[in-house]
Design a protein around this motif. Structure first.
Motif, PDB file in Angstrom:
ATOM      1  N   ARG A 195      -5.051   7.393  -7.737  1.00 50.49           N
ATOM      2  CA  ARG A 195      -4.841   7.071  -6.322  1.00 50.49           C
ATOM      3  C   ARG A 195      -5.984   7.627  -5.480  1.00 50.49           C
ATOM      4  O   ARG A 195      -6.449   8.748  -5.692  1.00 50.49           O
ATOM      5  N   THR A 225      -5.524   2.503  -3.812  1.00 45.37           N
ATOM      6  CA  THR A 225      -4.288   2.840  -3.117  1.00 45.37           C
ATOM      7  C   THR A 225      -3.174   2.024  -3.754  1.00 45.37           C
ATOM      8  O   THR A 225      -3.412   0.918  -4.270  1.00 45.37           O
ATOM      9  N   ALA A 239      -1.520  -3.218  -5.663  1.00 48.96           N
ATOM     10  CA  ALA A 239      -0.413  -4.179  -5.700  1.00 48.96           C
ATOM     11  C   ALA A 239      -0.837  -5.515  -5.104  1.00 48.96           C
ATOM     12  O   ALA A 239      -0.520  -6.588  -5.640  1.00 48.96           O
ATOM     13  N   ALA A 240      -1.577  -5.472  -4.005  1.00 46.06           N
ATOM     14  CA  ALA A 240      -2.048  -6.715  -3.377  1.00 46.06           C
ATOM     15  C   ALA A 240      -3.002  -7.455  -4.308  1.00 46.06           C
ATOM     16  O   ALA A 240      -2.948  -8.695  -4.417  1.00 46.06           O
ATOM     17  N   ASP A 253      -0.837   0.300  -2.347  1.00 45.06           N
ATOM     18  CA  ASP A 253      -0.740  -0.993  -1.669  1.00 45.06           C
ATOM     19  C   ASP A 253      -1.903  -1.903  -2.047  1.00 45.06           C
ATOM     20  O   ASP A 253      -1.734  -3.118  -2.232  1.00 45.06           O
TER      21      ASP A 253
END
Length: 293
Positions: free
Chosen positions: A210, A240, A245-246, A242
């Protein structure tokens, strides 16, 4: 793809050895045990009782992986998470698993699924060393295992997997541990894009670092990266939750499951990580991700 080859001696790198020693020692000292691997010590050529004495210059300070309990539990939990995911995929009918950057992983030699084909992908020199160790220790390579040597300077993953008999049109699960952070973001994305193109259902399980969120974390990560670069294993990628995941959803993955290392360990230990000391920033930075489509 893999960070586990030491080009000076043709064997596995310190990273691969650290992982293997930590997993081996986990078998004899950690209770409750998160992950079972009766072949880890044997592949390394050591009796279990010898492992605590390995923190010497001759073993390139590998003893740290043995004596650092939080670090051992990270290696154990990510292996458990990956093998649980493989078992779940097999229950759904998947019959192919690709272990990217396999290093000294022993799943293929403990594989409880008779009709699951395991493809171990790694650098040719690493695989040669591993095969010598397997022969020397009497660990049989089952018919369900195929070694896929890939030198990414001259070969591509797609070409070598196809040549090894991997079916691009059948479902598969990909396991990718301890590798992503040693790749550039572009290289990591290219591999994820390849995986996303597999026939459905397809799943990938991997760990990542991360991105730092505070000045203290950034300072810690810089210092750690400098130490690893000094031993020839530089870090290149941070994400990150997010952001990764995106990226996965943009590639077509519809189900993304993400866990921090402390949370994953805590779950396996019944709700309490029970660390002997406060987990380090490095531990908090490690995350385990499972994505499927």
């Amino acid at each position: 793809m893999s960070s586990v080859v030491n080009m000076e001696n043709g064997g596995p790198s310190r990273t691969a050895l650290v992982t293997a020693y930590a997993r081996a020692y986990h078998q004899i000292v950690d209770q409750p045990q998160i992950f079972t691997d009766p072949l880890a010590a044997r592949l390394l050529g050591h009796a279990a009782e010898e492992l605590p004495r390995l923190g010497t210059a001759a073993t390139d300070r590998l003893g740290g992986a043995v004596t650092d309990r939080p670090r051992r539990l990270v290696f154990a939990s990510r292996a458990r998470f990956a093998e649980d995911a493989v078992a779940a995929a097999v229950a759904k009918g998947v019959r192919q698993v690709v272990i990217l950057g396999a290093g000294l992983d022993t799943f293929a030699y403990r594989n409880p699924h008779r009709d699951l084909h395991v493809f171990e992908v790694d650098h040719p020199a690493t695989q040669e060393w591993k095969r010598e160790r397997l022969a020397a220790t009497g660990i049989d390579s089952p018919d369900t295992l195929t070694f896929v040597p890939v030198d990414f300077e001259t070969h591509t993953l797609a070409t070598e997997l196809e040549a090894a008999g991997f079916s691009r049109t059948d479902p598969a699960v990909f396991v990718w541990l301890g590798v992503v952070y040693y790749l550039t973001p572009d290289a990591a994305h290219a591999t994820l894009a390849y995986i996303a193109g597999q026939a459905q259902p397809v799943e990938v399980v991997f760990d990542y670092l991360r991105s730092a969120t505070t000045d203290a974390e950034r300072a810690y990560q810089r210092a750690r990266a400098d130490r690893l670069a000094a031993v020839g294993e530089p870090l290149f990628s941070y994400f990150t939750p997010d952001g990764i995941a995106a990226q996965l959803r943009a590639l077509g993955f519809t189900d993304v499951e993400d866990h921090s290392a402390p949370d994953l360990i805590s779950g396996y230990l019944g709700g309490s990580a029970a660390f002997e000391s406060e987990p380090s920033p490095a531990l908090h930075a490690i995350r385990m991700l499972r994505a499927s489509r």
